[in-house]
Design a protein around this motif. Structure first.
Motif, short mmCIF file in Angstrom:
data_model
loop_
_atom_site.label_atom_id
_atom_site.label_comp_id
_atom_site.label_asym_id
_atom_site.label_seq_id
_atom_site.Cartn_x
_atom_site.Cartn_y
_atom_site.Cartn_z
N ARG A 163 0.84 -1.19 0.00
CA ARG A 163 0.00 0.00 0.00
C ARG A 163 0.88 1.25 0.00
O ARG A 163 2.03 1.22 0.43
CB ARG A 163 -0.88 0.01 1.25
CG ARG A 163 -1.96 -1.05 1.28
CD ARG A 163 -2.96 -0.83 0.15
NE ARG A 163 -4.19 -1.55 0.42
CZ ARG A 163 -5.22 -1.05 1.09
NH1 ARG A 163 -5.20 0.18 1.55
NH2 ARG A 163 -6.31 -1.78 1.27
N ALA A 164 0.32 2.36 -0.45
CA ALA A 164 1.05 3.63 -0.45
C ALA A 164 1.16 4.16 0.98
O ALA A 164 0.35 3.84 1.86
CB ALA A 164 0.33 4.64 -1.33
N ALA A 165 2.15 4.97 1.20
CA ALA A 165 2.37 5.57 2.52
C ALA A 165 1.13 6.30 3.00
O ALA A 165 0.42 6.94 2.22
CB ALA A 165 3.54 6.54 2.45
N PRO B 97 9.08 9.59 -7.89
CA PRO B 97 7.97 9.62 -6.93
C PRO B 97 6.75 10.41 -7.39
O PRO B 97 5.63 10.18 -6.91
CB PRO B 97 8.59 10.24 -5.67
CG PRO B 97 9.83 10.94 -6.15
CD PRO B 97 10.32 10.15 -7.31
N ALA B 98 6.93 11.33 -8.31
CA ALA B 98 5.79 12.12 -8.78
C ALA B 98 4.88 11.33 -9.73
O ALA B 98 3.76 11.75 -10.00
CB ALA B 98 6.29 13.38 -9.48
N PRO C 284 5.68 1.10 3.87
CA PRO C 284 5.59 0.47 2.55
C PRO C 284 6.79 -0.44 2.24
O PRO C 284 6.61 -1.54 1.70
CB PRO C 284 5.53 1.67 1.59
CG PRO C 284 4.87 2.75 2.40
CD PRO C 284 5.43 2.57 3.78
N ASP C 285 7.99 -0.01 2.58
CA ASP C 285 9.16 -0.85 2.31
C ASP C 285 9.11 -2.17 3.07
O ASP C 285 9.39 -3.24 2.53
CB ASP C 285 10.46 -0.11 2.66
CG ASP C 285 11.04 0.64 1.47
OD1 ASP C 285 10.69 0.31 0.31
OD2 ASP C 285 11.84 1.56 1.70
N ALA C 286 8.75 -2.10 4.35
CA ALA C 286 8.69 -3.32 5.15
C ALA C 286 7.57 -4.24 4.65
O ALA C 286 7.74 -5.46 4.60
CB ALA C 286 8.46 -2.97 6.62
N MET C 287 6.44 -3.66 4.26
CA MET C 287 5.35 -4.47 3.73
C MET C 287 5.76 -5.12 2.42
O MET C 287 5.46 -6.30 2.18
CB MET C 287 4.10 -3.61 3.53
CG MET C 287 2.88 -4.41 3.10
SD MET C 287 1.39 -3.37 3.00
CE MET C 287 0.16 -4.62 2.58
N ARG D 178 -4.92 4.44 -2.20
CA ARG D 178 -3.59 3.96 -1.78
C ARG D 178 -3.40 2.47 -2.02
O ARG D 178 -2.48 1.86 -1.47
CB ARG D 178 -3.30 4.29 -0.30
CG ARG D 178 -3.33 5.77 0.05
CD ARG D 178 -2.83 6.00 1.47
NE ARG D 178 -2.77 7.41 1.79
CZ ARG D 178 -3.73 8.07 2.42
NH1 ARG D 178 -4.84 7.44 2.77
NH2 ARG D 178 -3.61 9.35 2.69
N SER D 179 -4.26 1.87 -2.82
CA SER D 179 -4.21 0.43 -3.02
C SER D 179 -4.21 0.06 -4.50
O SER D 179 -3.25 -0.53 -4.99
CB SER D 179 -5.42 -0.22 -2.32
OG SER D 179 -5.47 -1.60 -2.56
#
Length: 285
Positions: free
Chosen positions: A173-175, A226-227, A189-192, A235-236
């Motif tokens: 998912r997005a931050a 990132p843009a 997000p990185d850990a997920m 966010r999904s």
């Protein structure tokens, strides 16, 4: 086992129509979602360094046409990933051509697909080059979920039907999403993404399946550009750019080559962004 949801699961319907190389649909007749609301206003395409390539291809590996069955949920049918992939393949002008079909149900887990019966029946129905398996968004990492069991059952069913199982490694998912309040998500997000990738790598290793590391491609693109939005406002679910990136990764795995720049670029994606996304897909480890 039913995983926690934030909104109603809605049946999208099990697709039985072959995805010939035509432009993907730009709207959906039903609400789709295993999470809050899904934005469907984005327009679709007139649309390897690969993730793990398909192991031990048979004599038909060089054939000019490869039939692919997708089994999944809204991460597959939002923006119609199977149709976009078929269109990209056709418009590239090079072999092999990918012909796609799908069985998709909003919010479905692999257990749902197995027990519902439609997916196993479709696997047995035709001679497929590959069967793509996509779990529900948190199924691979949710405590107590039956992901491993049903990933193995479906992959073995595909292998028994002389098809190559391919796992669809999805994205975090997005931050800012509420899921990061749950300890099992990893908290970021990185850990997920680390946990999702590890779960899909494990499933692919156990079943000798290929793996399309779409989530890792998302991670790379979001760090480099990132843009460029790959998630919708929920966010999904993927934007058209996110689905295009997924299609580029799948093309690499299924066609065993990077997507040529001659392929159609979906409406709304600039030539520069499309080039970036193809490059990211080609560099997925």
């Amino acid at each position: 086992m039913r995983l926690p949801t934030i909104a109603l699961f809605v049946l999208c319907g099990c697709s039985t129509t072959e995805r010939a190389p035509v432009a993907p649909s730009t709207a959906f007749d039903a609400a789709v979602s295993d999470v809050a609301s899904v934005e469907t206003g984005e327009t679709g395409a007139s649309a390897d360094a690969r993730s793990d390539s398909l192991a031990e291809p048979d004599a038909d590996a060089g054939a000019s046409e490869r039939r692919v069955l997708f089994i999944g949920n809204s991460y597959t049918f939002v923006n119609d990933l199977p149709a976009m992939l078929a269109q990209l393949s056709e418009s590239s002008g090079v072999a092999p051509r990918l012909r796609t079909e799908s069985v998709t149900v909003g919010g479905a887990t692999l257990e749902d697909h197995w027990k519902g019966g439609a997916a196993p029946a479709r696997i047995d129905e035709k001679t497929w080059y590959a069967v793509v398996l996509q779990g529900q968004r948190v199924e691979p990492i949710y405590p107590g979920a039956s992901f491993v069991t049903y990933a193995q059952k479906l992959a073995e069913r595909a292998t028994a039907a002389a098809a190559r199982p391919v796992f669809y490694g999805t994205w975090a998912r997005a931050a800012g999403d509420a899921v990061f309040a749950e300890s099992w998500s990893g908290g970021t997000p990185d850990a997920m993404q680390d946990r999702l990738t590890a779960a899909y790598v494990g499933a692919a290793t156990t079943t000798k399946a290929a793996l399309a590391k779409v989530g890792e491609a998302f991670r790379s693109s979001l760090k480099e550009r990132p843009a460029l939005a790959l998630h919708q406002a929920d966010r999904s679910h993927p934007t058209v750019a996110g689905t295009y990136l997924a299609a580029c990764v799948f093309y690499g795995v299924l066609a065993e080559r990077a997507l040529p720049s001659t392929a159609t670029v979906p409406s709304g994606i600039t030539a520069d962004d499309a080039s970036h996304l193809r490059d990211v897909a080609a560099r997925v480890p």
